[in-house]
Design a protein around this motif. Structure first.
Motif, PDB file in Angstrom:
ATOM      1  N   THR A  58       0.858  -1.174   0.000  1.00 57.47           N
ATOM      2  CA  THR A  58       0.000   0.000   0.000  1.00 57.47           C
ATOM      3  C   THR A  58       0.899   1.229   0.000  1.00 57.47           C
ATOM      4  O   THR A  58       2.114   1.128   0.114  1.00 57.47           O
ATOM      5  CB  THR A  58      -0.926   0.034   1.235  1.00 57.47           C
ATOM      6  OG1 THR A  58      -0.133   0.309   2.404  1.00 57.47           O
ATOM      7  CG2 THR A  58      -1.686  -1.270   1.401  1.00 57.47           C
ATOM      8  N   LEU A  59       0.293   2.390  -0.109  1.00 60.43           N
ATOM      9  CA  LEU A  59       1.066   3.630  -0.132  1.00 60.43           C
ATOM     10  C   LEU A  59       0.961   4.399   1.179  1.00 60.43           C
ATOM     11  O   LEU A  59       1.345   5.566   1.253  1.00 60.43           O
ATOM     12  CB  LEU A  59       0.594   4.498  -1.302  1.00 60.43           C
ATOM     13  CG  LEU A  59       0.737   3.857  -2.686  1.00 60.43           C
ATOM     14  CD1 LEU A  59       0.195   4.793  -3.763  1.00 60.43           C
ATOM     15  CD2 LEU A  59       2.186   3.486  -2.981  1.00 60.43           C
ATOM     16  N   GLN A  60       0.442   3.751   2.234  1.00 58.02           N
ATOM     17  CA  GLN A  60       0.202   4.453   3.491  1.00 58.02           C
ATOM     18  C   GLN A  60       1.454   5.061   4.094  1.00 58.02           C
ATOM     19  O   GLN A  60       1.439   6.220   4.516  1.00 58.02           O
ATOM     20  CB  GLN A  60      -0.433   3.507   4.511  1.00 58.02           C
ATOM     21  CG  GLN A  60      -1.944   3.605   4.532  1.00 58.02           C
ATOM     22  CD  GLN A  60      -2.530   2.867   5.707  1.00 58.02           C
ATOM     23  OE1 GLN A  60      -2.249   1.703   5.925  1.00 58.02           O
ATOM     24  NE2 GLN A  60      -3.348   3.549   6.460  1.00 58.02           N
ATOM     25  N   THR A  61       2.526   4.277   4.197  1.00 52.37           N
ATOM     26  CA  THR A  61       3.722   4.819   4.835  1.00 52.37           C
ATOM     27  C   THR A  61       4.286   5.991   4.042  1.00 52.37           C
ATOM     28  O   THR A  61       4.804   6.944   4.627  1.00 52.37           O
ATOM     29  CB  THR A  61       4.794   3.731   5.029  1.00 52.37           C
ATOM     30  OG1 THR A  61       5.079   3.108   3.770  1.00 52.37           O
ATOM     31  CG2 THR A  61       4.317   2.670   6.008  1.00 52.37           C
ATOM     32  N   LEU A  62       4.163   5.955   2.727  1.00 49.55           N
ATOM     33  CA  LEU A  62       4.598   7.079   1.899  1.00 49.55           C
ATOM     34  C   LEU A  62       3.812   8.335   2.254  1.00 49.55           C
ATOM     35  O   LEU A  62       4.380   9.419   2.435  1.00 49.55           O
ATOM     36  CB  LEU A  62       4.438   6.741   0.421  1.00 49.55           C
ATOM     37  CG  LEU A  62       4.717   7.875  -0.574  1.00 49.55           C
ATOM     38  CD1 LEU A  62       6.158   8.340  -0.471  1.00 49.55           C
ATOM     39  CD2 LEU A  62       4.391   7.422  -1.995  1.00 49.55           C
ATOM     40  N   VAL A  63       2.484   8.198   2.369  1.00 51.28           N
ATOM     41  CA  VAL A  63       1.644   9.346   2.696  1.00 51.28           C
ATOM     42  C   VAL A  63       1.944   9.857   4.099  1.00 51.28           C
ATOM     43  O   VAL A  63       1.995  11.069   4.338  1.00 51.28           O
ATOM     44  CB  VAL A  63       0.152   8.997   2.532  1.00 51.28           C
ATOM     45  CG1 VAL A  63      -0.743  10.110   3.059  1.00 51.28           C
ATOM     46  CG2 VAL A  63      -0.161   8.737   1.064  1.00 51.28           C
ATOM     47  N   VAL A  64       2.166   8.956   5.048  1.00 49.33           N
ATOM     48  CA  VAL A  64       2.497   9.373   6.417  1.00 49.33           C
ATOM     49  C   VAL A  64       3.762  10.227   6.411  1.00 49.33           C
ATOM     50  O   VAL A  64       3.820  11.298   7.045  1.00 49.33           O
ATOM     51  CB  VAL A  64       2.668   8.148   7.334  1.00 49.33           C
ATOM     52  CG1 VAL A  64       3.320   8.547   8.665  1.00 49.33           C
ATOM     53  CG2 VAL A  64       1.322   7.493   7.598  1.00 49.33           C
ATOM     54  N   LEU A  65       4.807   9.774   5.720  1.00 50.39           N
ATOM     55  CA  LEU A  65       6.061  10.520   5.661  1.00 50.39           C
ATOM     56  C   LEU A  65       5.873  11.878   4.982  1.00 50.39           C
ATOM     57  O   LEU A  65       6.391  12.903   5.455  1.00 50.39           O
ATOM     58  CB  LEU A  65       7.123   9.709   4.915  1.00 50.39           C
ATOM     59  CG  LEU A  65       7.563   8.396   5.559  1.00 50.39           C
ATOM     60  CD1 LEU A  65       8.511   7.647   4.627  1.00 50.39           C
ATOM     61  CD2 LEU A  65       8.208   8.624   6.914  1.00 50.39           C
TER      62      LEU A  65
END
Length: 198
Positions: A54-61
């Motif tokens: 998923t792209l969640q960690t990218l969005v969090v950063l």
């Protein structure tokens, strides 16, 4: 920009919003947009080896780099509150569960890590650590580690440590390295473009 942040680096949202960044309406709009981005990223599965990501960690950063520590952490908290209320905003919901029961399961530590990662990345962004690729790499690495530590510790309560590393870290290393690299390039490039425009 408020007086107490003039001696610090402006984050991306401040470069876009200017003085209106300090208005409550603007901050609420950013929180809504950020929580929507987290939801979309949680539901986006990108084919990758050895597991889809998923792209969640990218969005969090990127939220940390864009919003700063307080607003980024508040955005993640609003997103998690939506999940706790039973809205299917988290990855794996509603298929694998929903609400608080799902959030305190094996992946619960990673959800807590989202808050820490967003706040840490945002704090470093405030001191200029997302204005160059080298420093942004350090920032995004620190944010990623901050996300994994509580995630793996929590997962360790459900499985032995070797199993926790096997299930909670190893399949995601390559994907998170790619996302880290994207964030480390995107944040400073965007910062310099916006800074020149402004």
């Amino acid at each position: 920009m408020s007086a107490n942040t003039q001696h610090q680096f402006p984050v991306l949202a401040e470069l876009v919003a200017g003085s209106s960044f300090d208005r409550m309406a603007m901050k609420l709009l950013l929180v809504v947009a950020g929580s929507a981005a987290l939801t979309l990223s949680a539901k986006t599965n990108v084919p990758f080896f050895p597991v889809p990501m998923t792209l969640q960690t990218l969005v969090v950063l990127l939220l940390g780099a864009a919003y700063g520590p307080r607003l980024a952490a508040a955005t993640v908290l609003v997103y998690l509150a939506q999940g706790a209320a039973g809205l299917p905003v988290l990855a794996g919901t509603p298929e694998r569960g929903i609400g608080l029961a799902y959030m305190v399961g094996p992946t619960g530590g990673f959800l807590a890590g989202f808050i820490i990662a967003a706040a840490l990345t945002g704090a470093l962004a405030r001191f200029g650590w997302t204005a160059s690729v080298g420093r942004a790499t350090v920032t995004m690495t620190a944010g990623t580690v901050a996300l994994y530590v509580p995630g793996l510790l929590w997962l360790g309560f459900f499985a032995d440590w070797d199993k926790a590393l096997e299930l909670g870290l190893m399949p995601f290393v390559y994907g998170d390295m790619l996302k880290l690299a994207v964030a480390a390039i995107a944040a400073p490039v965007t910062w310099h473009i916006l800074h020149r425009i402004r």
